[in-house]
Motif scaffolding. Structure first.
Motif, PDB file in Angstrom:
ATOM      1  N   GLU A   1      56.626-106.854  24.180  1.00  0.00           N
ATOM      2  CA  GLU A   1      55.797-106.630  22.984  1.00  0.00           C
ATOM      3  C   GLU A   1      55.729-105.148  22.665  1.00  0.00           C
ATOM      4  OE1 GLU A   1      51.989-108.460  23.564  1.00  0.00           O
ATOM      5  OE2 GLU A   1      52.854-110.481  23.554  1.00  0.00           O
ATOM      6  N   LYS A   2      55.584-104.312  23.670  1.00  0.00           N
ATOM      7  CA  LYS A   2      55.549-102.860  23.451  1.00  0.00           C
ATOM      8  C   LYS A   2      56.892-102.364  22.924  1.00  0.00           C
ATOM      9  CE  LYS A   2      52.023-101.702  26.876  1.00  0.00           C
ATOM     10  NZ  LYS A   2      51.753-101.036  28.145  1.00  0.00           N
ATOM     11  N   ALA A   3      57.998-102.908  23.450  1.00  0.00           N
ATOM     12  CA  ALA A   3      59.331-102.495  23.023  1.00  0.00           C
ATOM     13  C   ALA A   3      59.578-102.899  21.556  1.00  0.00           C
ATOM     14  CB  ALA A   3      60.392-103.103  23.920  1.00  0.00           C
ATOM     15  N   GLU A   4      59.148-104.095  21.172  1.00  0.00           N
ATOM     16  CA  GLU A   4      59.325-104.557  19.790  1.00  0.00           C
ATOM     17  C   GLU A   4      58.437-103.795  18.831  1.00  0.00           C
ATOM     18  OE1 GLU A   4      58.891-108.788  19.567  1.00  0.00           O
ATOM     19  OE2 GLU A   4      60.589-109.155  20.903  1.00  0.00           O
ATOM     20  N   ALA A   5      57.248-103.441  19.271  1.00  0.00           N
ATOM     21  CA  ALA A   5      56.333-102.692  18.424  1.00  0.00           C
ATOM     22  C   ALA A   5      56.845-101.286  18.176  1.00  0.00           C
ATOM     23  CB  ALA A   5      54.940-102.643  19.055  1.00  0.00           C
ATOM     24  N   SER A   6      57.551-100.731  19.116  1.00  0.00           N
ATOM     25  CA  SER A   6      58.050 -99.356  18.957  1.00  0.00           C
ATOM     26  C   SER A   6      59.287 -99.300  18.059  1.00  0.00           C
ATOM     27  CB  SER A   6      58.353 -98.749  20.337  1.00  0.00           C
ATOM     28  OG  SER A   6      59.443 -99.435  20.927  1.00  0.00           O
ATOM     29  N   ARG A   7      59.904-100.389  17.815  1.00  0.00           N
ATOM     30  CA  ARG A   7      61.085-100.404  16.919  1.00  0.00           C
ATOM     31  C   ARG A   7      60.633-100.329  15.547  1.00  0.00           C
ATOM     32  NH1 ARG A   7      64.825-105.144  19.483  1.00  0.00           N
ATOM     33  NH2 ARG A   7      64.934-104.262  21.507  1.00  0.00           N
TER      34      ARG A   7
END
Length: 178
Positions: free
Chosen positions: A172-178
Motif C-alpha cells: 500500500e505504501k509503495a502504490e501510494a508513492s507512485r
C-alpha cells in the motif's frame, strides 16, 4: 475498142476499173466469210476472256472482303486477348494484395497472441516470485524476530497473518508513492 485501151498509155496512179471491181468483190467475199465464220468465234473468245477477267476480279474482291473479315476477326481476338490479360493481371494483383493483407493480419494476430502469452507468463512468474518472496521474507522476519525476542515464534497461523499484514502495508505504501 479493146484494142485501143491496150494501146493507150496508162497512168500509173490511176487504177484500172475492172481491177477495182474485182478487188471489191473479193474483199466483199472475204468480209462475208470473216463476218460469218471468224467474227463470231473472235467475239466468243473475247466474251469468254471478258467473263473470265470479270470472274477473277469478283473472286479477288471476294478474297479481299474475306481477308478483311479475317483481319477484323484477328484484331477482335487480339483485343479480347489483351483485355483478358489485363483482367488476369488485375485479378493477380488483387489476389496478391488480399494474400498480403491476410498474411499481415495473421502475423498481427500471432504477434498479439505471443505478447498476450508472454504477458500472462510474466504475470504468473511475478505472482509465483511474489509468493515465494513473501514466504522467504516471512520466514526470515520470523527468525529475526525470534532471535530478537529470544523465544521461538513457531505458531504458523499467527506468523502468516503477521507477515501478510506487514507485506500488505508495504504494498500500500509503495502504490501510494507512485
Amino acid at each position: 475498142m479493146l484494142h485501143l485501151a491496150a494501146e493507150e498509155p496508162q497512168m500509173p496512179l490511176l487504177p484500172v476499173w475492172p481491177e477495182i471491181v474485182i478487188g471489191l468483190i473479193a474483199f466483199g467475199i472475204v468480209f462475208v466469210i470473216f463476218a460469218k465464220k471468224l467474227l463470231p468465234t473472235i467475239n466468243k473468245a473475247l466474251e469468254e476472256r471478258r467473263e473470265a477477267i470479270e470472274g477473277r476480279m469478283e473472286q479477288a474482291e471476294a478474297a479481299q472482303v474475306e481477308a478483311q473479315s479475317v483481319l477484323e476477326q484477328y484484331r477482335a481476338q487480339l483485343d479480347e486477348a489483351r483485355h483478358e490479360a489485363a483482367r488476369l493481371r488485375q485479378e493477380a494483383q488483387e489476389q496478391g494484395a488480399t494474400i498480403i493483407a491476410e498474411m499481415r493480419a495473421e502475423a498481427q494476430r500471432q504477434r498479439d497472441e505471443i505478447i498476450a502469452t508472454g504477458q500472462a507468463q510474466i504475470e504468473r512468474e511475478r505472482a509465483a516470485a511474489a509468493a515465494a518472496l513473501r514466504q522467504d521474507v516471512g520466514k526470515l522476519a520470523t527468525d529475526l524476530a525470534g532471535k530478537l525476542v529470544g523465544e521461538s515464534l513457531e505458531d504458523t497461523a499467527r506468523q502468516s497473518r503477521t507477515i501478510d499484514r506487514f507485506l500488505d502495508e508495504l504494498e500500500e505504501k509503495a502504490e501510494a508513492s507512485r
